[in-house]
Design an enzyme around this catalytic site. Structure first.
Site, PDB file in Angstrom:
ATOM      1  N   SER A 154       0.804  -1.233   0.000  1.00 47.08           N
ATOM      2  CA  SER A 154       0.000   0.000   0.000  1.00 47.08           C
ATOM      3  C   SER A 154       0.832   1.275   0.000  1.00 47.08           C
ATOM      4  O   SER A 154       0.337   2.341  -0.365  1.00 47.08           O
ATOM      5  CB  SER A 154      -0.945   0.015   1.208  1.00 47.08           C
ATOM      6  OG  SER A 154      -0.208   0.000   2.424  1.00 47.08           O
ATOM      7  N   HIS A 157       0.197   5.340   6.838  1.00 47.00           N
ATOM      8  CA  HIS A 157       0.855   5.877   5.649  1.00 47.00           C
ATOM      9  C   HIS A 157       1.258   7.340   5.807  1.00 47.00           C
ATOM     10  O   HIS A 157       0.490   8.136   6.344  1.00 47.00           O
ATOM     11  CB  HIS A 157      -0.083   5.726   4.448  1.00 47.00           C
ATOM     12  CG  HIS A 157      -0.529   4.316   4.241  1.00 47.00           C
ATOM     13  ND1 HIS A 157      -1.725   3.839   4.738  1.00 47.00           N
ATOM     14  CD2 HIS A 157       0.073   3.278   3.631  1.00 47.00           C
ATOM     15  CE1 HIS A 157      -1.848   2.562   4.426  1.00 47.00           C
ATOM     16  NE2 HIS A 157      -0.769   2.197   3.747  1.00 47.00           N
ATOM     17  N   ASP A 183      -2.657   8.754   7.463  1.00 40.50           N
ATOM     18  CA  ASP A 183      -3.597   7.881   8.159  1.00 40.50           C
ATOM     19  C   ASP A 183      -2.828   7.012   9.137  1.00 40.50           C
ATOM     20  O   ASP A 183      -1.675   7.306   9.462  1.00 40.50           O
ATOM     21  CB  ASP A 183      -4.448   7.064   7.173  1.00 40.50           C
ATOM     22  CG  ASP A 183      -3.625   6.061   6.352  1.00 40.50           C
ATOM     23  OD1 ASP A 183      -2.444   5.831   6.673  1.00 40.50           O
ATOM     24  OD2 ASP A 183      -4.190   5.507   5.378  1.00 40.50           O
TER      25      ASP A 183
END
Length: 362
Positions: free
Chosen positions: A33, A326, A323
């Site tokens: 991600s 990240h 977040d």
């Protein structure tokens, strides 16, 4: 007359394609991600960033599948290369001349191991990403032929980011996880490195000749881990120990691979140090905090997903984390600046500016 004009047009297009493939430097991205730019949007998975407020600072101000308020690390590297961002491999827009830019194969939730991220269901595991890379080459070969395709791939820059999820979404996902019962932490790290070695060997076999390999970041410092594991806001020592064990072994493996090949194919990217610079001294980098995520809820905004119902900071540039896991776009820009010009402590043996200068002379 029509036949002659059509033939000339086809020849012209073919020559243009050959020119594009030979002059442009393609960029390929593999991993999780941290570098996914939208592949998971096309999958039935819970590991998605396709709803607001993701993308709030992206040029379109809309979610793109990137786990960021704006651009991620591959986007910013593409900026530095003077190229447009690579498209997700699953995007229907990735066709024709867009293929010569490269492709992003990354998928949120994956790890080195196939059982990492099982809770996210349908994600593109690393072996499948490599299969897609083979498929990509077949698609390009149908446009410009196998020789030019091989040249395009060998000239390309490649980024691969794996490892963090093998700890946070596998070994430490739950107390007494299957992998933690199977392996002590040092033995688990040995196993991860041995599997990563095979992945990198396969990447080389598929034509990769310049590969940036990021180590694991300071996973114990992510707001999600602070919310679960920290009583006082300090980074979790057990997860930090995992990174401390993993990263030096990864560098050793890259050096061994380069020694066998006889060339600096694999470049070690010290993501741990890059992140720790602004985590330990956020104010020096213009952040108000490196503990609290911009978007989230609960302690440190580190509980659950970033959604429209979450707390959202008004100025994302002041937060190191977007977040629970990240970095913000601004933090990503700081990270990429070290990719470009960092010393050997950040980029071993060469930074990206040096790589680009050397390769331009070849």
């Amino acid at each position: 007359m029509y036949s002659s004009c059509a033939s000339l047009l086809l020849i012209s297009l073919a020559l243009r394609n050959l020119s594009v493939a030979s002059e442009a430097r393609a960029f390929f991205v593999f991993g999780d991600s941290l570098v996914d730019n939208g592949n998971n949007n096309y999958l039935l998975t819970t590991a998605r960033a396709d709803a607001p407020p993701y993308g709030i600072d992206y040029p379109t101000h809309r979610p793109t599948g990137r786990f960021s308020n704006g651009l991620n690390v591959p986007d910013i590297i593409s900026e530095q290369l003077g190229a447009e961002p690579t498209l997700p491999y699953l995007s229907p827009e990735l066709k024709g001349d867009r293929l010569f830019v490269g492709a992003n194969f990354a998928s949120a939730g994956i790890g080195i191991l196939n059982d990492t991220g099982f809770q996210f269901l349908n994600i593109i595991r690393i072996n499948k990403q490599l299969e897609y890379f083979e498929q990509y080459q077949e698609r390009v070969s149908s446009l410009i032929g196998p020789d030019q395709t091989q040249r395009l791939v060998k000239k390309a820059l490649i980024l691969i980011t794996l490892g963090g999820n093998d700890f946070v979404n596998n070994y430490y996902l739950v107390p007494f996880s299957a992998r933690s019962r199977e392996f002590s932490l040092p033995d688990y790290v040995d196993y991860l490195i041995s599997e990563y070695h095979k992945i990198l060997e396969r990447l080389f076999e598929l034509g990769a000749r310049r590969v940036l390999v990021t180590g694991t970041g300071p996973i114990g410092c992510a707001p999600a881990e602070l919310a679960q594991r920290s009583r006082n806001g300090d980074c979790d020592p057990e997860l930090q120990r995992a990174a401390d064990l993993f990263n030096p072994q990864l560098v050793k493996t890259l050096n061994e691979l380069n020694g066998q090949i006889g060339s600096h194919v694999f470049v070690a990217v010290n993501a741990f140090r890059m992140h720790m610079d602004f985590i330990t001294n956020p104010q020096a980098y213009g952040f108000v905090t490196s503990k609290i995520a911009c978007c989230g809820q609960g302690p440190y905004n580190g509980v659950g997903l970033c959604t429209v119902a979450s707390n959202l900071c008004p100025n994302r540039d002041l937060y190191a984390f977007w977040d629970a896991f990240h970095p913000s776009e601004r933090a990503n820009r700081i990270i990429v600046s070290q990719f470009m010009t960092g010393s050997a402590g950040y980029m071993d043996p060469l930074n990206l500016t040096t790589i680009l200068a050397i390769d331009a002379r070849v």
